[in-house]
Design a protein around this motif. Structure first.
Motif, PDB file in Angstrom:
ATOM      1  N   ASP A 264       0.838  -1.207   0.000  1.00 54.70           N
ATOM      2  CA  ASP A 264       0.000   0.000   0.000  1.00 54.70           C
ATOM      3  C   ASP A 264       0.871   1.255   0.000  1.00 54.70           C
ATOM      4  O   ASP A 264       0.595   2.204  -0.730  1.00 54.70           O
TER       5      ASP A 264
ATOM      6  N   ASP B  40       0.415   6.561   3.654  1.00 49.66           N
ATOM      7  CA  ASP B  40       0.249   5.353   4.467  1.00 49.66           C
ATOM      8  C   ASP B  40       1.020   5.384   5.788  1.00 49.66           C
ATOM      9  O   ASP B  40       1.239   4.341   6.382  1.00 49.66           O
TER      10      ASP B  40
ATOM     11  N   HIS C 213      -5.032   6.085   5.926  1.00 53.55           N
ATOM     12  CA  HIS C 213      -6.304   5.469   6.298  1.00 53.55           C
ATOM     13  C   HIS C 213      -6.232   4.814   7.675  1.00 53.55           C
ATOM     14  O   HIS C 213      -7.080   3.979   7.999  1.00 53.55           O
ATOM     15  N   HIS C 214      -5.219   5.156   8.475  1.00 57.61           N
ATOM     16  CA  HIS C 214      -5.120   4.578   9.811  1.00 57.61           C
ATOM     17  C   HIS C 214      -5.973   5.376  10.803  1.00 57.61           C
ATOM     18  O   HIS C 214      -5.822   6.596  10.897  1.00 57.61           O
TER      19      HIS C 214
ATOM     20  N   ASP D  41      -3.697  -4.431   1.112  1.00 54.01           N
ATOM     21  CA  ASP D  41      -4.325  -4.053   2.382  1.00 54.01           C
ATOM     22  C   ASP D  41      -5.661  -4.744   2.632  1.00 54.01           C
ATOM     23  O   ASP D  41      -6.122  -4.806   3.777  1.00 54.01           O
TER      24      ASP D  41
ATOM     25  N   THR E 262      -4.628   3.173   1.612  1.00 54.59           N
ATOM     26  CA  THR E 262      -4.275   4.555   1.275  1.00 54.59           C
ATOM     27  C   THR E 262      -4.485   4.804  -0.218  1.00 54.59           C
ATOM     28  O   THR E 262      -4.776   5.920  -0.638  1.00 54.59           O
TER      29      THR E 262
HETATM   30 MN    MN Z   1      -2.199   0.871   4.249  1.00 55.73          MN
END
Ligand code: MN
Ligand code: 5GP
Length: 362
Positions: A54, A114, A138-139, A188, A158
């Motif tokens: 990712d 990411d 995207h965390h 992912d 991401t």
């Molecule tokens: Mn990721």
């Protein structure tokens, strides 16, 4: 909510449900930052240390998109050794990569992919203060560093965020961009097996596949090709897996470790250890699985997975790392057994009570 109409990728891109993602103002700020790049401006793309599919795929795919927009002075990099793991050595856009030690010191625009926190960027973190910085991630554990936040915890990868920004910039998908974004998305989502594999994820995969990329060939290269020595190494590492059924309030934990000596004995590079967690997490008797991978003297990169009873991102954050509810990691110190004991000690506090409102959703 949909993206602005007229996106170059055809149909408007559906936003995943759940909220908490970028606002219209965030998107507008990111688009303006790219569009206001001066002629001859230098762009630096960065992603997290030990980049996975990712991180590399979203960074290189986006870089190729910027190139299509006419950006010429473009570099991509990641902290640590500049070695690209073998499975990623045929990715389009690799020519954008420079070693972190040679990356432009005073860029005009920085894009970060990411990385949930600055600690994942090593010495590159100083670039974030020198230019407008757009953070694509995207965390859920993202610490909101950098100036412009395109952070969507509901996005499966991401690359989902990267595709949306490319669409808003009017960059059409081509085969090379699509291959990068596909590698990121497939990585992912566990090859489209995990719960975040929403209809929107398959719609994005359909847009990528429509460019003519070959999913079978890509998957074989990225996921299903390893040196023979790695197979022997897997046998050894898996044979020392330990099951602790009482951990996590009886939900169980299974774990194993691999040392640098193991790698050396089998003549292998660290990247070959990444798929091991997928074998370890098969153990039906455990909700939580861990692989503890030595990176230095008394230093370990830890991968954790949960089947849902435990929020492993809480464990990771408590131990100095981060990640997602069902997949997280951190840097452990001491012996492998001490690292496993530290995880075990955090598991009870990270149990998800399905009765409690406000817990992270499935
Ligand atoms: Mn990721
Ligand atoms: P993996 O086990 O595949 O390396 O990582 C799983 C997830 O945990 C990824 O989302 C990754 O970003 C996160 N992660 C893994 N190691 C670390 C770490 O050392 N620090 C932080 N902050 N996140 C990590």
């Amino acid at each position: 909510m949909t993206d602005a109409p007229g996106g170059a990728n055809g149909a408007a891109l559906a936003e995943p449900p759940g909220g908490g993602g970028p606002t219209e103002d965030d998107w507008a700020a990111a688009v303006a930052a790219v569009r206001s790049l001066p002629a001859g401006g230098r762009v630096l793309l960065i992603c997290h240390v030990n980049p996975d599919g990712d991180a590399l795929g979203s960074m290189l795919g986006f870089g190729l998109g910027l190139r299509r927009l006419g950006v010429r002075r473009l570099e991509a990099t990641f902290p640590g050794p500049p070695e690209v793991p073998e499975p990623f050595r045929a990715l389009p856009g690799l020519d954008l990569l420079v070693p972190a030690t040679r990356a432009v010191a005073d860029p005009d625009l920085v894009l970060c992919f990411d990385a949930a926190s600055e600690s994942r960027l090593g010495g590159l973190v100083d670039r974030l203060d020198r230019a407008p910085a757009i953070v694509l991630d995207h965390h859920a554990s993202n610490t909101r560093f950098g100036g412009i936040h395109l952070v969507d915890p509901a996005a499966a990868a991401t690359s989902v965020v990267a595709e949306r920004l490319l669409a808003r910039l009017g960059v059409p998908l081509d085969r090379e961009i699509a291959e990068c974004l596909y590698v990121a998305l497939a990585t992912d989502t566990g090859s489209f097996r995990f719960d975040m594999t929403t209809p929107a994820v398959h719609e994005m995969a359909a847009r990528l596949l429509a460019t003519g990329i070959r999913p079978g060939e890509i998957s074989r290269r990225i996921f299903d090709t390893r040196p023979f020595g790695a197979i022997r190494l897997y046998g050894e590492v898996l044979s020392r897996a330990t099951l602790d059924p009482a951990a996590a309030g009886g939900r169980g934990m299974v774990w194993t470790y691999a040392t640098q000596d193991d790698l050396a004995r089998h003549g292998q590079r660290p990247y070959v250890l990444e798929p091991l967690i997928d074998s370890v997490r098969c153990a039906a008797e455990a909700d939580v699985s861990c692989v503890v991978k030595q990176t230095g003297a008394g230093e370990w990169a830890v991968s954790m997975r949960s089947k849902g009873a435990v929020d492993v991102s809480r464990v990771a954050v408590a131990l100095g790392g981060g990640g997602h509810r069902l997949a997280a990691g951190f840097t452990g110190r001491g012996t492998a057994q001490e690292v496993a004991a530290a995880i075990r000690d955090e598991l009870d506090a990270a149990l998800i009570d399905p009765e409690l409102p406000g817990q992270p959703g499935a």
